[in-house]
Design a protein around this motif. Structure first.
Motif, PDB file in Angstrom:
ATOM      1  N   ARG A  18      -6.728  -4.221  11.257  1.00  0.00           N
ATOM      2  CA  ARG A  18      -7.403  -3.017  12.122  1.00  0.00           C
ATOM      3  C   ARG A  18      -6.573  -1.874  11.767  1.00  0.00           C
ATOM      4  N   ALA A  19      -5.425  -1.797  11.777  1.00  0.00           N
ATOM      5  CA  ALA A  19      -4.584  -0.690  11.609  1.00  0.00           C
ATOM      6  C   ALA A  19      -5.033  -0.043  10.111  1.00  0.00           C
ATOM      7  N   ILE A  20      -5.201  -0.762   9.260  1.00  0.00           N
ATOM      8  CA  ILE A  20      -5.798  -0.147   7.750  1.00  0.00           C
ATOM      9  C   ILE A  20      -6.983   0.532   8.162  1.00  0.00           C
ATOM     10  N   LEU A  21      -7.813  -0.351   8.882  1.00  0.00           N
ATOM     11  CA  LEU A  21      -9.219   0.505   9.333  1.00  0.00           C
ATOM     12  C   LEU A  21      -9.161   1.818  10.116  1.00  0.00           C
ATOM     13  N   ALA A  22      -8.294   1.910  10.900  1.00  0.00           N
ATOM     14  CA  ALA A  22      -8.063   2.904  11.677  1.00  0.00           C
ATOM     15  C   ALA A  22      -7.439   4.031  10.519  1.00  0.00           C
ATOM     16  N   ARG A  23      -6.467   3.787   9.666  1.00  0.00           N
ATOM     17  CA  ARG A  23      -6.360   4.711   8.732  1.00  0.00           C
ATOM     18  C   ARG A  23      -7.452   5.404   8.050  1.00  0.00           C
ATOM     19  N   LEU A  24      -8.294   4.257   7.445  1.00  0.00           N
ATOM     20  CA  LEU A  24      -9.392   4.700   6.677  1.00  0.00           C
ATOM     21  C   LEU A  24     -10.602   5.538   7.578  1.00  0.00           C
ATOM     22  N   ALA A  25     -10.453   5.372   8.605  1.00  0.00           N
ATOM     23  CA  ALA A  25     -11.185   6.261   9.595  1.00  0.00           C
ATOM     24  C   ALA A  25     -10.976   7.704   9.469  1.00  0.00           C
ATOM     25  N   GLN A  26      -9.886   8.071   9.039  1.00  0.00           N
ATOM     26  CA  GLN A  26      -9.561   9.286   8.864  1.00  0.00           C
ATOM     27  C   GLN A  26      -9.707   9.992   7.493  1.00  0.00           C
ATOM     28  N   GLY A  27     -10.091   8.904   6.619  1.00  0.00           N
ATOM     29  CA  GLY A  27     -10.694   9.453   5.274  1.00  0.00           C
ATOM     30  C   GLY A  27      -9.895   8.555   4.072  1.00  0.00           C
ATOM     31  N   PRO A  28     -10.694   8.427   2.846  1.00  0.00           N
ATOM     32  CA  PRO A  28     -10.040   7.679   1.914  1.00  0.00           C
ATOM     33  C   PRO A  28      -8.581   7.513   1.509  1.00  0.00           C
ATOM     34  N   ALA A  29      -8.148   6.340   1.212  1.00  0.00           N
ATOM     35  CA  ALA A  29      -6.956   6.265   0.893  1.00  0.00           C
ATOM     36  C   ALA A  29      -6.590   5.276  -0.219  1.00  0.00           C
ATOM     37  N   THR A  30      -5.406   5.355  -1.169  1.00  0.00           N
ATOM     38  CA  THR A  30      -5.100   4.331  -1.895  1.00  0.00           C
ATOM     39  C   THR A  30      -4.302   3.076  -1.441  1.00  0.00           C
ATOM     40  N   VAL A  31      -4.424   2.095  -1.982  1.00  0.00           N
ATOM     41  CA  VAL A  31      -3.629   0.849  -1.427  1.00  0.00           C
ATOM     42  C   VAL A  31      -2.107   1.401  -1.175  1.00  0.00           C
ATOM     43  N   ASN A  32      -1.685   1.974  -2.124  1.00  0.00           N
ATOM     44  CA  ASN A  32      -0.134   2.534  -1.962  1.00  0.00           C
ATOM     45  C   ASN A  32       0.063   3.500  -0.625  1.00  0.00           C
ATOM     46  N   GLU A  33      -1.056   4.196  -0.488  1.00  0.00           N
ATOM     47  CA  GLU A  33      -1.068   5.068   0.865  1.00  0.00           C
ATOM     48  C   GLU A  33      -1.038   4.324   2.109  1.00  0.00           C
ATOM     49  N   LEU A  34      -2.015   3.290   1.859  1.00  0.00           N
ATOM     50  CA  LEU A  34      -2.346   2.313   3.045  1.00  0.00           C
ATOM     51  C   LEU A  34      -1.069   1.533   3.389  1.00  0.00           C
ATOM     52  N   PRO A  37       2.891   2.661   6.210  1.00  0.00           N
ATOM     53  CA  PRO A  37       3.593   2.680   7.290  1.00  0.00           C
ATOM     54  C   PRO A  37       4.067   1.144   7.661  1.00  0.00           C
ATOM     55  N   PHE A  38       3.715   0.007   6.834  1.00  0.00           N
ATOM     56  CA  PHE A  38       3.991  -1.297   6.956  1.00  0.00           C
ATOM     57  C   PHE A  38       5.082  -1.846   6.239  1.00  0.00           C
ATOM     58  N   ALA A  39       5.980  -2.628   7.018  1.00  0.00           N
ATOM     59  CA  ALA A  39       7.077  -3.173   6.530  1.00  0.00           C
ATOM     60  C   ALA A  39       6.820  -4.599   5.727  1.00  0.00           C
ATOM     61  N   MET A  40       5.906  -4.495   4.649  1.00  0.00           N
ATOM     62  CA  MET A  40       5.496  -5.575   3.817  1.00  0.00           C
ATOM     63  C   MET A  40       5.183  -5.202   2.429  1.00  0.00           C
ATOM     64  N   THR A  41       5.315  -5.920   1.721  1.00  0.00           N
ATOM     65  CA  THR A  41       4.909  -5.973   0.159  1.00  0.00           C
ATOM     66  C   THR A  41       3.685  -5.248  -0.151  1.00  0.00           C
TER      67      THR A  41
END
Length: 115
Positions: A18-34, A37-41
């Motif tokens: 859901r957080a990824i979708l919220a970010r993409l609602a602001q515009g396109p992004a690469t997986v690196n950009e997505l 904000p996450f503490a995951m690989t």
């Protein structure tokens, strides 16, 4: 899952997706950009993106040497249409509850005033 609505809700069940979708609602992004904000690989974020992509909620587009992810609204619109019926049902119930609570509060105020 065999129907699109179930696949959409399953994809939306995870807060990271859901957080990824919220970010993409602001515009396109690469997986690196997505992933920023996450503490995951990065592979973990990629797996989340893949689930969203399989649900039709995200598409990937090649731009020069990068692949950007874009939000796809159609599955969300279908989910919203399905939820609209229930929104009306619960809205009417909440309106009746509000009216009942107002009546109860007015009665309580009147009773306290009579003392």
């Amino acid at each position: 899952m065999d129907d699109a609505l179930s696949t959409t809700f399953a994809a939306l069940a995870d807060p990271t997706r859901r957080a990824i979708l919220a970010r993409l609602a602001q515009g396109p992004a690469t997986v690196n950009e997505l992933a920023e904000p996450f503490a995951m690989t990065l592979p973990s974020v990629s797996r989340h993106v893949k689930v969203l992509e399989e649900a039709g909620l995200v598409s990937k587009v090649r731009e020069a040497q990068f692949r950007s992810c874009r939000l796809e609204a159609l599955p969300l619109e279908a989910a919203d249409s399905w939820l609209a019926e229930y929104r009306h049902f619960f809205g009417a119930r909440l309106d009746r509850l509000e009216a009942q609570l107002k009546t109860m509060m007015a009665t309580k105020t009147q009773t306290e005033g009579d003392r």
